[in-house]
Design a protein around this motif. Structure first.
Motif, PDB file in Angstrom:
ATOM      1  N   MET A   1      38.883  28.829  39.762  1.00  0.00           N
ATOM      2  CA  MET A   1      38.814  27.594  40.543  1.00  0.00           C
ATOM      3  C   MET A   1      39.002  27.874  42.032  1.00  0.00           C
ATOM      4  O   MET A   1      38.326  27.269  42.873  1.00  0.00           O
ATOM      5  N   ALA A   2      39.902  28.806  42.361  1.00  0.00           N
ATOM      6  CA  ALA A   2      40.113  29.160  43.761  1.00  0.00           C
ATOM      7  C   ALA A   2      38.866  29.801  44.356  1.00  0.00           C
ATOM      8  O   ALA A   2      38.491  29.522  45.499  1.00  0.00           O
ATOM      9  N   ALA A   3      38.190  30.655  43.572  1.00  0.00           N
ATOM     10  CA  ALA A   3      36.968  31.301  44.058  1.00  0.00           C
ATOM     11  C   ALA A   3      35.844  30.285  44.242  1.00  0.00           C
ATOM     12  O   ALA A   3      35.079  30.368  45.215  1.00  0.00           O
ATOM     13  N   GLN A   4      35.736  29.328  43.343  1.00  0.00           N
ATOM     14  CA  GLN A   4      34.709  28.295  43.477  1.00  0.00           C
ATOM     15  C   GLN A   4      34.973  27.414  44.697  1.00  0.00           C
ATOM     16  O   GLN A   4      34.037  26.947  45.343  1.00  0.00           O
TER      17      GLN A   4
ATOM     18  N   GLU B   1      36.885  28.366  47.517  1.00  0.00           N
ATOM     19  CA  GLU B   1      36.974  29.107  48.770  1.00  0.00           C
ATOM     20  C   GLU B   1      35.793  30.031  49.037  1.00  0.00           C
ATOM     21  O   GLU B   1      35.538  30.391  50.184  1.00  0.00           O
ATOM     22  N   ALA B   2      35.081  30.450  48.000  1.00  0.00           N
ATOM     23  CA  ALA B   2      33.947  31.372  48.199  1.00  0.00           C
ATOM     24  C   ALA B   2      32.805  31.037  47.247  1.00  0.00           C
ATOM     25  O   ALA B   2      32.392  31.869  46.431  1.00  0.00           O
ATOM     26  N   PRO B   3      32.265  29.817  47.313  1.00  0.00           N
ATOM     27  CA  PRO B   3      31.181  29.438  46.391  1.00  0.00           C
ATOM     28  C   PRO B   3      29.912  30.249  46.586  1.00  0.00           C
ATOM     29  O   PRO B   3      29.084  30.338  45.686  1.00  0.00           O
ATOM     30  N   GLN B   4      29.745  30.868  47.770  1.00  0.00           N
ATOM     31  CA  GLN B   4      28.528  31.625  48.057  1.00  0.00           C
ATOM     32  C   GLN B   4      28.385  32.869  47.182  1.00  0.00           C
ATOM     33  O   GLN B   4      27.281  33.401  47.025  1.00  0.00           O
ATOM     34  N   VAL B   5      29.477  33.356  46.590  1.00  0.00           N
ATOM     35  CA  VAL B   5      29.399  34.558  45.754  1.00  0.00           C
ATOM     36  C   VAL B   5      29.106  34.218  44.288  1.00  0.00           C
ATOM     37  O   VAL B   5      29.069  35.123  43.455  1.00  0.00           O
ATOM     38  N   ARG B   6      28.898  32.905  44.014  1.00  0.00           N
ATOM     39  CA  ARG B   6      28.635  32.448  42.640  1.00  0.00           C
ATOM     40  C   ARG B   6      29.727  32.980  41.695  1.00  0.00           C
ATOM     41  O   ARG B   6      29.508  33.872  40.876  1.00  0.00           O
ATOM     42  N   PRO B   7      30.933  32.423  41.802  1.00  0.00           N
ATOM     43  CA  PRO B   7      32.094  32.961  41.091  1.00  0.00           C
ATOM     44  C   PRO B   7      31.944  33.068  39.580  1.00  0.00           C
ATOM     45  O   PRO B   7      32.601  33.909  38.954  1.00  0.00           O
ATOM     46  N   ARG B   8      31.100  32.224  38.967  1.00  0.00           N
ATOM     47  CA  ARG B   8      30.942  32.273  37.511  1.00  0.00           C
ATOM     48  C   ARG B   8      29.982  33.372  37.052  1.00  0.00           C
ATOM     49  O   ARG B   8      29.804  33.570  35.846  1.00  0.00           O
TER      50      ARG B   8
ATOM     51  N   VAL C   1      32.278  43.644  24.019  1.00  0.00           N
ATOM     52  CA  VAL C   1      31.669  43.471  25.342  1.00  0.00           C
ATOM     53  C   VAL C   1      32.773  43.341  26.384  1.00  0.00           C
ATOM     54  O   VAL C   1      33.945  43.144  26.054  1.00  0.00           O
ATOM     55  N   SER C   2      32.378  43.448  27.649  1.00  0.00           N
ATOM     56  CA  SER C   2      33.329  43.237  28.738  1.00  0.00           C
ATOM     57  C   SER C   2      32.637  42.492  29.867  1.00  0.00           C
ATOM     58  O   SER C   2      31.418  42.577  30.040  1.00  0.00           O
ATOM     59  N   LEU C   3      33.435  41.745  30.638  1.00  0.00           N
ATOM     60  CA  LEU C   3      32.967  41.015  31.806  1.00  0.00           C
ATOM     61  C   LEU C   3      33.748  41.492  33.027  1.00  0.00           C
ATOM     62  O   LEU C   3      34.957  41.717  32.940  1.00  0.00           O
ATOM     63  N   HIS C   4      33.035  41.629  34.137  1.00  0.00           N
ATOM     64  CA  HIS C   4      33.699  41.995  35.388  1.00  0.00           C
ATOM     65  C   HIS C   4      33.303  41.013  36.474  1.00  0.00           C
ATOM     66  O   HIS C   4      32.111  40.843  36.773  1.00  0.00           O
ATOM     67  N   PHE C   5      34.303  40.353  37.064  1.00  0.00           N
ATOM     68  CA  PHE C   5      34.103  39.411  38.156  1.00  0.00           C
ATOM     69  C   PHE C   5      34.610  40.039  39.441  1.00  0.00           C
ATOM     70  O   PHE C   5      35.736  40.549  39.474  1.00  0.00           O
ATOM     71  N   ASN C   6      33.790  39.997  40.479  1.00  0.00           N
ATOM     72  CA  ASN C   6      34.180  40.563  41.774  1.00  0.00           C
ATOM     73  C   ASN C   6      34.055  39.486  42.845  1.00  0.00           C
ATOM     74  O   ASN C   6      32.952  39.066  43.183  1.00  0.00           O
ATOM     75  N   TRP C   7      35.186  39.034  43.352  1.00  0.00           N
ATOM     76  CA  TRP C   7      35.227  38.012  44.394  1.00  0.00           C
ATOM     77  C   TRP C   7      35.714  38.655  45.685  1.00  0.00           C
ATOM     78  O   TRP C   7      36.887  38.542  46.066  1.00  0.00           O
ATOM     79  N   ALA C   8      34.804  39.372  46.350  1.00  0.00           N
ATOM     80  CA  ALA C   8      35.151  40.175  47.522  1.00  0.00           C
ATOM     81  C   ALA C   8      35.797  39.369  48.647  1.00  0.00           C
ATOM     82  O   ALA C   8      36.765  39.860  49.260  1.00  0.00           O
ATOM     83  N   PRO C   9      35.317  38.174  49.000  1.00  0.00           N
ATOM     84  CA  PRO C   9      35.953  37.427  50.095  1.00  0.00           C
ATOM     85  C   PRO C   9      37.433  37.137  49.846  1.00  0.00           C
ATOM     86  O   PRO C   9      38.206  37.009  50.788  1.00  0.00           O
ATOM     87  N   LEU C  10      37.825  37.036  48.583  1.00  0.00           N
ATOM     88  CA  LEU C  10      39.221  36.769  48.244  1.00  0.00           C
ATOM     89  C   LEU C  10      39.987  38.051  47.931  1.00  0.00           C
ATOM     90  O   LEU C  10      41.185  37.993  47.653  1.00  0.00           O
TER      91      LEU C  10
END
Length: 257
Positions: free
Chosen positions: A56-59, A61-68, A116-125
């Motif tokens: 939720m914080a990524a969505q 503060e940094a929606p441009q990185v498509r947090p989902r 399986v595995s998922l990796h999320f990268n929210w660089a601005p945060l």
């Protein structure tokens, strides 16, 4: 894990408003129970709550990185890892849902090997999350429920492809098309329902591992907090983990320079 490290990890996960909603709930419970230790125990019981709040914080503060959007890794028949970008939908105590074409390579690899595995990268945060577990297919009713939640242009993209969806969007965005739509709405005429493709469905990823990564500054080290589902770990390796015999999750932390 020492009490000092617990306090350090606790403070780190609480920074930048990452757990504001859950904190209000925990504080309410603490007033009733009057036990600060129960707050720490509760937060480590539910790593998915931390992920929900980070998402939720990524969505926000940094929606441009498509947090989902996550990098998903599967394994093919020869044992080689395969990655692709996948968008997740729901995050809950049951797991994480995502949807795809059932005849795709991704679906075939999950059917052959559900790990399986998922990796999320929210660089601005300066945050990242890795989630690993096993995935199983959702029912047709569950997939249909999600399909109905999508706006029309997403449904068209799933059913007919992006080019057809773009053409349909342009044809409906004109002045006369909008007049017709408003007239139909006034007359109570419902828009044409789009049928879900028979080869489209979803999966539920049941996590066995959460790993949260944080950077506190450009020159600072990286902190990692890892949660592993206790049932996945032999009892002999649980020594030193707080409440490991009774909690669903055990955790550890490390710093990398």
């Amino acid at each position: 894990m020492s009490s000092v490290l617990v306090q350090k990890v606790w403070g780190t996960l609480w920074t930048a408003g990452s757990m504001c909603r859950f904190r209000q709930h925990v504080c309410h419970v603490s007033h009733q129970v009057n036990n600060v230790a129960s707050e720490e125990q509760r937060i480590y019981d539910e790593p998915y709550v931390i992920f929900q709040n980070w998402l939720m914080a990524a969505q926000r503060e940094a929606p441009q990185v498509r947090p989902r959007l996550a990098c998903m890794a599967t394994v093919d028949k020869s044992g080689e890892p395969v990655t692709r970008l996948t968008s997740i939908e729901e995050v809950s105590a049951n797991g994480i849902t995502f949807f795809t074409t059932l005849g795709s390579r991704q679906a075939g690899e999950i059917s052959a090997n559900p790990h399986v595995s998922l990796h999320f990268n929210w660089a601005p945060l300066m945050r990242s999350v890795r989630i690993a577990g096993s995935a199983h297919q959702l029912t047709k009713e569950q997939a249909l429920d999600q399909f109905r939640r999508y706006p029309r242009h997403i449904q068209m993209c799933i059913t007919h492809g992006p080019r057809y969806a773009a053409a349909d969007w342009e044809s409906r965005s004109g002045f006369f098309a909008q007049v017709v739509q408003r007239l139909n709405t006034w007359l109570g005429k419902k828009p044409e329902e789009i049928q879900m493709p028979p080869n489209w469905g979803g999966y539920l990823l049941t996590p066995s591992l959460f790993e949260f990564g944080m950077l506190s500054g450009q020159k600072a080290g990286r902190t990692r907090v890892r949660f592993r589902r206790c049932l996945e770990i032999p009892r002999g390796t649980r020594v030193g983990n707080i409440q490991a015999e009774r909690q669903d999750w055990v955790y550890d932390s490390c710093e990398e320079n």
